[in-house]
Write an enzyme that holds these catalytic residues in place. Structure first.
Site, PDB file in Angstrom:
ATOM      1  N   LYS A  76       0.848  -1.189   0.000  1.00 48.92           N
ATOM      2  CA  LYS A  76       0.000   0.000   0.000  1.00 48.92           C
ATOM      3  C   LYS A  76       0.885   1.242   0.000  1.00 48.92           C
ATOM      4  CE  LYS A  76      -3.918   1.971   2.624  1.00 48.92           C
ATOM      5  NZ  LYS A  76      -4.838   1.744   3.767  1.00 48.92           N
ATOM      6  N   SER A 151      -9.803   1.674   3.042  1.00 50.72           N
ATOM      7  CA  SER A 151      -8.956   2.495   2.190  1.00 50.72           C
ATOM      8  C   SER A 151      -7.890   1.700   1.431  1.00 50.72           C
ATOM      9  CB  SER A 151      -8.258   3.558   3.039  1.00 50.72           C
ATOM     10  OG  SER A 151      -7.350   2.936   3.952  1.00 50.72           O
ATOM     11  N   SER A 175      -9.981  -0.849   7.191  1.00 49.99           N
ATOM     12  CA  SER A 175      -9.488  -0.564   5.850  1.00 49.99           C
ATOM     13  C   SER A 175      -8.852  -1.719   5.102  1.00 49.99           C
ATOM     14  CB  SER A 175      -8.494   0.604   5.896  1.00 49.99           C
ATOM     15  OG  SER A 175      -9.168   1.792   6.198  1.00 49.99           O
TER      16      SER A 175
END
Length: 486
Positions: A76, A151, A175
């Site tokens: 990420k 997210s 997330s």
């Protein structure tokens, strides 16, 4: 090259039937073929990744055998990987290049894993849908007209689409778990402190955790075992008990295991199809001898309010560093000097959701409101944690939905922030309590996947993965993959 789980590829690498370089090349081929539509990836360094893969092959030929050696992994883009851009999905970090490796990234590199890309995300990890990236949203591979969840949108999409068998996301209020449910993969939020936060860009420091993402619980165990452990660079880090069991995850005997069902999580509001999948999953566990018991988490009705008061307060503090002075974007101002430059930089560099949370957090921390909001939220957090402690006196693990529904269409909730925040209603309580929890596939309704969440007491991460592994040995939902158009 056929898709497979990390355990499948681990076996092929150890047997000499696969090479790390071939897996890395296949990953880049798949990214080139599909990411024009899916938009999961923000940055790559193919030459560097292939060099890492060739080094892993040398170690394999020398007879080295470790859980993640030679396996591709996606990161990420709020995790530092030295030499690559770090954007956090925001324009305000334009031009910033990571000068060091996050601890979890360093540990993967030392264990021989091969990072191949930085993944898309909601800006600064603020979002439940994946729609708030400054570089455009990632898309759900099961239905590209629908959100992937956020997210950690790009990390989850990358695993679901078969770019790599492992990815790292971060989980503040759900997330990794919410997008895992929306995209039919498995994701773990470890006990707070089990994975170092050093090198993870802070959103809400008391809530943020790095979370591994994969097809199966056994795959997650490989990654967790390589990364877990105390870190002198993170004073909140802790040791993980029974870590040695992660290298060869075994099924858990479910006979007599008490699975608590919080009544607050199974009330009105669940989509009927999601409720049916949860009931089927619970019957599967019960059929193996597990005992289903009703428990109560009465203060979780305040969890969303508590979470957003605390989260936005920490956001307003942590994001004050992005001001155009030290790194990233700087927007000059002809008049007004330094204050005007900071104001223009933040106005142009930060998106609407980030601004919204900064404003809310600044208000909560302001004179006259600190006691009324922030201190009261801290007290509510303690009550929520106490609810879980009481529930674990009656049950060994808890089970709940991940989200009230399946992936929703793009734009369905962006004009209603409260509706968007409620997508996390079942995931934020565990984050407030710092507990380990995971999302794993429970099946499909209306052609879309949905997950079930398992929750354990603090530091029961290994046992939680073993329970999930048992469920996945009895089902095949987690092995279903989307059909991607070239």
């Amino acid at each position: 090259m056929a898709l497979g789980t990390a355990m499948d590829w681990r076996g092929g690498l150890d047997a000499g039937d696969l090479s790390s370089e071939s897996l890395a090349r296949a990953a880049f081929d798949r990214i080139r073929a599909h990411d024009g539509v899916l938009r999961a990836i923000l940055a790559t360094d193919e030459a560097r990744s292939l060099d890492l893969a060739r080094r892993a092959d040398v170690r394999l030929r020398a007879g080295e055998r470790t859980p993640v050696l030679g396996l591709p992994v996606i990161l990420k883009d709020n995790l530092h990987w030295s030499g690559l851009p770090l954007t956090c999905g925001s324009r305000v970090l334009e031009g910033y290049v990571a000068p060091y490796d996050a601890t979890v990234v360093r540990r993967l590199l030392e264990a021989g894993a091969v990072p191949i890309a930085k993944a898309n995300l909601d800006e600064f990890a603020m979002g439940s849908s994946g729609e708030y990236s400054a570089f455009g949203p990632a898309r759900n591979p099961w239905d590209t007209s629908r959100v992937p969840g956020g997210s950690s949108s790009g990390s989850v999409v990358a695993v679901a689409a078969g770019y790599a068998p492992l990815a790292l996301g971060s989980d503040t209020g759900g997330s990794v778990r919410l997008p895992a449910s929306f995209c039919n993969v498995t994701a773990l939020r470890p006990t707070y402190g089990v994975l170092s936060r050093h090198g993870l860009t802070a959103m809400a420091s008391s809530l943020d955790q790095v979370g591994p993402i994969a097809a199966t619980a056994a795959d997650l165990a490989l990654a967790l075992g390589a990364m877990a452990g105390t870190d002198p660079l993170d004073s909140t880090s802790v040791d993980l008990p029974d870590r040695e069991r992660l290298a060869d995850l075994q099924a858990l005997d479910l006979k007599g295991l008490r699975i608590g069902l919080p009544r607050e999580c199974f009330a009105d509001g669940l989509e009927p199809g999601v409720r049916d999948l949860l009931d089927n999953a619970l019957r599967t566990l019960e059929g193996q001898g597990a005992e289903l018991v009703e428990v109560s988490l009465p203060h979780t009705r305040y969890a969303i309010d508590t979470y957003y008061l605390l989260c936005t307060s920490e956001v307003s503090s942590n994001l004050s560093r992005f001001d155009g002075v030290r790194y990233g974007l700087r927007t000059p101002s002809a008049e007004g000097g330094l204050p005007a430059m900071i104001a223009r930089t933040r106005d142009q560099g930060l998106g609407d959701e980030v601004k919204r949370r900064i404003l809310l957090g600044t208000f909560c921390l302001s004179k006259g409101y600190y006691d009324a909001f922030y201190i009261k939220a801290l007290k509510a957090r303690a009550l929520i944690a106490e609810d879980f402690r009481a529930a674990f006196a009656q049950a060994d693990i808890l089970a709940s939905p991940v989200s009230p529904g399946t992936a929703f269409p793009f734009g369905a909730k962006t004009d209603d922030p409260l509706s968007m925040y409620l997508a996390d209603v079942f995931t934020v309580p565990t984050a407030l309590a710092g507990l380990p929890c995971l999302s794993m596939p429970a099946g499909f309704t209306g052609g879309l996947p949905a997950g079930i969440q398992l929750i354990g007491p603090a530091l029961s991460d290994v046992r939680l993965l073993e329970a999930a592994h048992t469920f996945q040995s009895l089902t095949r939902h987690h092995l279903e993959t989307p059909t991607l158009s070239a």
